[in-house]
Design a protein around this motif. Structure first.
Motif, PDB file in Angstrom:
ATOM      1  N   PHE A 184      30.961  51.906  27.850  1.00 46.79           N
ATOM      2  CA  PHE A 184      30.420  51.202  29.008  1.00 46.79           C
ATOM      3  C   PHE A 184      29.111  50.503  28.638  1.00 46.79           C
ATOM      4  CE2 PHE A 184      32.506  52.981  33.079  1.00 46.79           C
ATOM      5  CZ  PHE A 184      33.755  52.955  32.498  1.00 46.79           C
ATOM      6  N   PRO A 185      28.675  49.555  29.456  1.00 47.64           N
ATOM      7  CA  PRO A 185      27.470  48.772  29.136  1.00 47.64           C
ATOM      8  C   PRO A 185      26.219  49.654  28.995  1.00 47.64           C
ATOM      9  CG  PRO A 185      28.588  47.866  31.071  1.00 47.64           C
ATOM     10  CD  PRO A 185      29.256  49.153  30.739  1.00 47.64           C
ATOM     11  N   PRO A 186      25.278  49.204  28.166  1.00 44.74           N
ATOM     12  CA  PRO A 186      24.002  49.918  28.068  1.00 44.74           C
ATOM     13  C   PRO A 186      23.355  50.021  29.445  1.00 44.74           C
ATOM     14  CG  PRO A 186      24.148  48.210  26.385  1.00 44.74           C
ATOM     15  CD  PRO A 186      25.321  48.019  27.310  1.00 44.74           C
ATOM     16  N   GLY A 187      22.716  51.124  29.701  1.00 41.91           N
ATOM     17  CA  GLY A 187      22.077  51.351  30.987  1.00 41.91           C
ATOM     18  C   GLY A 187      22.960  52.089  31.974  1.00 41.91           C
ATOM     19  N   THR A 188      24.218  52.373  31.608  1.00 42.50           N
ATOM     20  CA  THR A 188      25.106  53.139  32.470  1.00 42.50           C
ATOM     21  C   THR A 188      24.601  54.572  32.555  1.00 42.50           C
ATOM     22  OG1 THR A 188      27.046  51.789  31.909  1.00 42.50           O
ATOM     23  CG2 THR A 188      27.473  53.994  32.758  1.00 42.50           C
ATOM     24  N   ARG A 189      24.548  55.076  33.783  1.00 39.38           N
ATOM     25  CA  ARG A 189      24.131  56.468  33.997  1.00 39.38           C
ATOM     26  C   ARG A 189      25.300  57.248  34.571  1.00 39.38           C
ATOM     27  NH1 ARG A 189      18.615  56.039  37.288  1.00 39.38           N
ATOM     28  NH2 ARG A 189      20.112  56.863  38.753  1.00 39.38           N
ATOM     29  N   LEU A 190      25.447  58.488  34.117  1.00 35.17           N
ATOM     30  CA  LEU A 190      26.558  59.330  34.557  1.00 35.17           C
ATOM     31  C   LEU A 190      26.068  60.476  35.419  1.00 35.17           C
ATOM     32  CD1 LEU A 190      28.587  59.612  31.243  1.00 35.17           C
ATOM     33  CD2 LEU A 190      28.917  58.023  33.128  1.00 35.17           C
ATOM     34  N   SER A 191      26.896  60.848  36.369  1.00 29.79           N
ATOM     35  CA  SER A 191      26.649  62.013  37.196  1.00 29.79           C
ATOM     36  C   SER A 191      27.867  62.908  37.069  1.00 29.79           C
ATOM     37  CB  SER A 191      26.456  61.591  38.652  1.00 29.79           C
ATOM     38  OG  SER A 191      26.367  62.726  39.478  1.00 29.79           O
ATOM     39  N   ARG A 192      27.626  64.154  36.706  1.00 34.26           N
ATOM     40  CA  ARG A 192      28.714  65.112  36.524  1.00 34.26           C
ATOM     41  C   ARG A 192      28.564  66.218  37.567  1.00 34.26           C
ATOM     42  NH1 ARG A 192      26.518  64.808  30.843  1.00 34.26           N
ATOM     43  NH2 ARG A 192      27.566  62.988  30.025  1.00 34.26           N
ATOM     44  N   PRO A 193      29.243  66.080  38.682  1.00 33.81           N
ATOM     45  CA  PRO A 193      29.123  67.107  39.719  1.00 33.81           C
ATOM     46  C   PRO A 193      29.535  68.479  39.197  1.00 33.81           C
ATOM     47  CG  PRO A 193      30.268  65.173  40.539  1.00 33.81           C
ATOM     48  CD  PRO A 193      30.129  65.002  39.057  1.00 33.81           C
ATOM     49  N   ARG A 194      28.778  69.494  39.558  1.00 35.58           N
ATOM     50  CA  ARG A 194      29.091  70.863  39.129  1.00 35.58           C
ATOM     51  C   ARG A 194      30.403  71.310  39.765  1.00 35.58           C
ATOM     52  NH1 ARG A 194      24.754  75.095  38.629  1.00 35.58           N
ATOM     53  NH2 ARG A 194      24.220  74.502  36.516  1.00 35.58           N
ATOM     54  N   GLY A 195      31.290  71.823  38.930  1.00 34.94           N
ATOM     55  CA  GLY A 195      32.531  72.384  39.418  1.00 34.94           C
ATOM     56  C   GLY A 195      33.584  71.367  39.800  1.00 34.94           C
ATOM     57  N   GLY A 196      33.288  70.096  39.673  1.00 31.62           N
ATOM     58  CA  GLY A 196      34.248  69.072  40.066  1.00 31.62           C
ATOM     59  C   GLY A 196      35.009  68.511  38.878  1.00 31.62           C
TER      60      GLY A 196
ATOM     61  N   VAL B  60      35.546  64.930  38.807  1.00 29.61           N
ATOM     62  CA  VAL B  60      35.341  63.489  38.855  1.00 29.61           C
ATOM     63  C   VAL B  60      34.042  63.153  38.130  1.00 29.61           C
ATOM     64  CG1 VAL B  60      36.614  63.149  40.999  1.00 29.61           C
ATOM     65  CG2 VAL B  60      34.155  63.519  41.082  1.00 29.61           C
ATOM     66  N   LEU B  61      33.981  61.944  37.645  1.00 29.22           N
ATOM     67  CA  LEU B  61      32.803  61.459  36.947  1.00 29.22           C
ATOM     68  C   LEU B  61      32.327  60.210  37.671  1.00 29.22           C
ATOM     69  CD1 LEU B  61      31.006  61.673  34.398  1.00 29.22           C
ATOM     70  CD2 LEU B  61      32.609  60.115  33.296  1.00 29.22           C
ATOM     71  N   TRP B  62      31.056  60.207  38.060  1.00 28.21           N
ATOM     72  CA  TRP B  62      30.447  59.045  38.689  1.00 28.21           C
ATOM     73  C   TRP B  62      29.675  58.274  37.639  1.00 28.21           C
ATOM     74  CZ3 TRP B  62      31.030  56.993  43.388  1.00 28.21           C
ATOM     75  CH2 TRP B  62      31.651  57.778  44.362  1.00 28.21           C
ATOM     76  N   ALA B  63      29.881  56.978  37.597  1.00 27.02           N
ATOM     77  CA  ALA B  63      29.145  56.112  36.673  1.00 27.02           C
ATOM     78  C   ALA B  63      28.372  55.086  37.487  1.00 27.02           C
ATOM     79  CB  ALA B  63      30.099  55.415  35.712  1.00 27.02           C
ATOM     80  N   GLU B  64      27.074  55.016  37.232  1.00 27.85           N
ATOM     81  CA  GLU B  64      26.229  53.984  37.841  1.00 27.85           C
ATOM     82  C   GLU B  64      25.950  52.958  36.756  1.00 27.85           C
ATOM     83  OE1 GLU B  64      21.822  53.287  39.799  1.00 27.85           O
ATOM     84  OE2 GLU B  64      22.516  55.337  39.432  1.00 27.85           O
ATOM     85  N   LEU B  65      26.412  51.749  36.995  1.00 25.14           N
ATOM     86  CA  LEU B  65      26.303  50.685  36.009  1.00 25.14           C
ATOM     87  C   LEU B  65      25.064  49.844  36.269  1.00 25.14           C
ATOM     88  CD1 LEU B  65      29.915  50.450  36.599  1.00 25.14           C
ATOM     89  CD2 LEU B  65      29.156  50.402  34.235  1.00 25.14           C
ATOM     90  N   PRO B  66      24.677  49.032  35.293  1.00 24.73           N
ATOM     91  CA  PRO B  66      23.545  48.126  35.540  1.00 24.73           C
ATOM     92  C   PRO B  66      23.781  47.344  36.828  1.00 24.73           C
ATOM     93  CG  PRO B  66      24.206  48.031  33.235  1.00 24.73           C
ATOM     94  CD  PRO B  66      25.237  48.870  33.954  1.00 24.73           C
ATOM     95  N   GLY B  67      22.718  47.071  37.569  1.00 21.31           N
ATOM     96  CA  GLY B  67      22.780  46.505  38.907  1.00 21.31           C
ATOM     97  C   GLY B  67      23.627  45.269  39.095  1.00 21.31           C
ATOM     98  N   GLU B  68      23.779  44.435  38.077  1.00 23.08           N
ATOM     99  CA  GLU B  68      24.527  43.187  38.252  1.00 23.08           C
ATOM    100  C   GLU B  68      26.043  43.388  38.211  1.00 23.08           C
ATOM    101  OE1 GLU B  68      23.805  43.701  33.867  1.00 23.08           O
ATOM    102  OE2 GLU B  68      22.533  43.838  35.630  1.00 23.08           O
ATOM    103  N   VAL B  69      26.514  44.550  37.825  1.00 25.45           N
ATOM    104  CA  VAL B  69      27.949  44.829  37.752  1.00 25.45           C
ATOM    105  C   VAL B  69      28.468  45.161  39.148  1.00 25.45           C
ATOM    106  CG1 VAL B  69      29.715  46.368  36.812  1.00 25.45           C
ATOM    107  CG2 VAL B  69      27.794  45.668  35.373  1.00 25.45           C
ATOM    108  N   ASP B  70      29.534  44.479  39.562  1.00 29.69           N
ATOM    109  CA  ASP B  70      30.152  44.728  40.862  1.00 29.69           C
ATOM    110  C   ASP B  70      31.536  45.321  40.612  1.00 29.69           C
ATOM    111  OD1 ASP B  70      31.402  44.674  43.335  1.00 29.69           O
ATOM    112  OD2 ASP B  70      30.570  42.722  43.886  1.00 29.69           O
ATOM    113  N   THR B  71      31.654  46.645  40.756  1.00 32.59           N
ATOM    114  CA  THR B  71      32.915  47.317  40.434  1.00 32.59           C
ATOM    115  C   THR B  71      34.028  46.981  41.420  1.00 32.59           C
ATOM    116  OG1 THR B  71      32.298  49.340  41.630  1.00 32.59           O
ATOM    117  CG2 THR B  71      31.714  49.208  39.281  1.00 32.59           C
ATOM    118  N   LEU B  72      33.665  46.599  42.645  1.00 32.92           N
ATOM    119  CA  LEU B  72      34.673  46.200  43.618  1.00 32.92           C
ATOM    120  C   LEU B  72      35.267  44.847  43.239  1.00 32.92           C
ATOM    121  CD1 LEU B  72      36.093  47.082  46.196  1.00 32.92           C
ATOM    122  CD2 LEU B  72      34.270  45.993  47.497  1.00 32.92           C
TER     123      LEU B  72
END
Length: 101
Positions: free
Chosen positions: A20-32, A34-46
């Motif tokens: 994934f692009p530089p600056g991507t941040r991941l969130s790993r919920p405990r016990g879950g 799923v993986l959440w990825a927050e991409l650099p602000g200009e990326v529109d995943t929708l």
């Protein structure tokens, strides 16, 4: 089952970090699983979703989790399935799409 999901989540996280692009941040919920990825602000995943689906890649755009349209630069990946060679190729391709390649 928990150990298997944790291993799959760790493997998927590594692939995302690799592709994934530089600056991507991941969130790993405990016990879950799923993986959440927050991409650099200009990326529109929708906006990218249809192109990804056309390439056989599925994810959940973050904006679907907000009534106010927030999280457009976020996405959710499911780690509840084994990470296969197909998964690896899909993450690499999704990373390329997210990077504008």
């Amino acid at each position: 089952l928990r150990a298997r999901c944790a291993a799959q989540l760790a493997r998927l996280s590594g692939l995302v970090q690799d592709h994934f692009p530089p600056g991507t941040r991941l969130s790993r919920p405990r016990g879950g699983f799923v993986l959440w990825a927050e991409l650099p602000g200009e990326v529109d995943t929708l906006a990218l979703y249809e192109r990804a689906r056309g390439a056989g890649i599925d994810y959940v755009p973050g904006a679907l989790f907000s009534a106010s349209g927030r999280y457009r630069n976020c996405l959710r990946l499911n780690a509840g399935f084994p990470v296969t060679a197909d998964t690896e190729r899909a993450i690499a391709r999704l990373g390329a799409l997210l990077s504008g390649r």
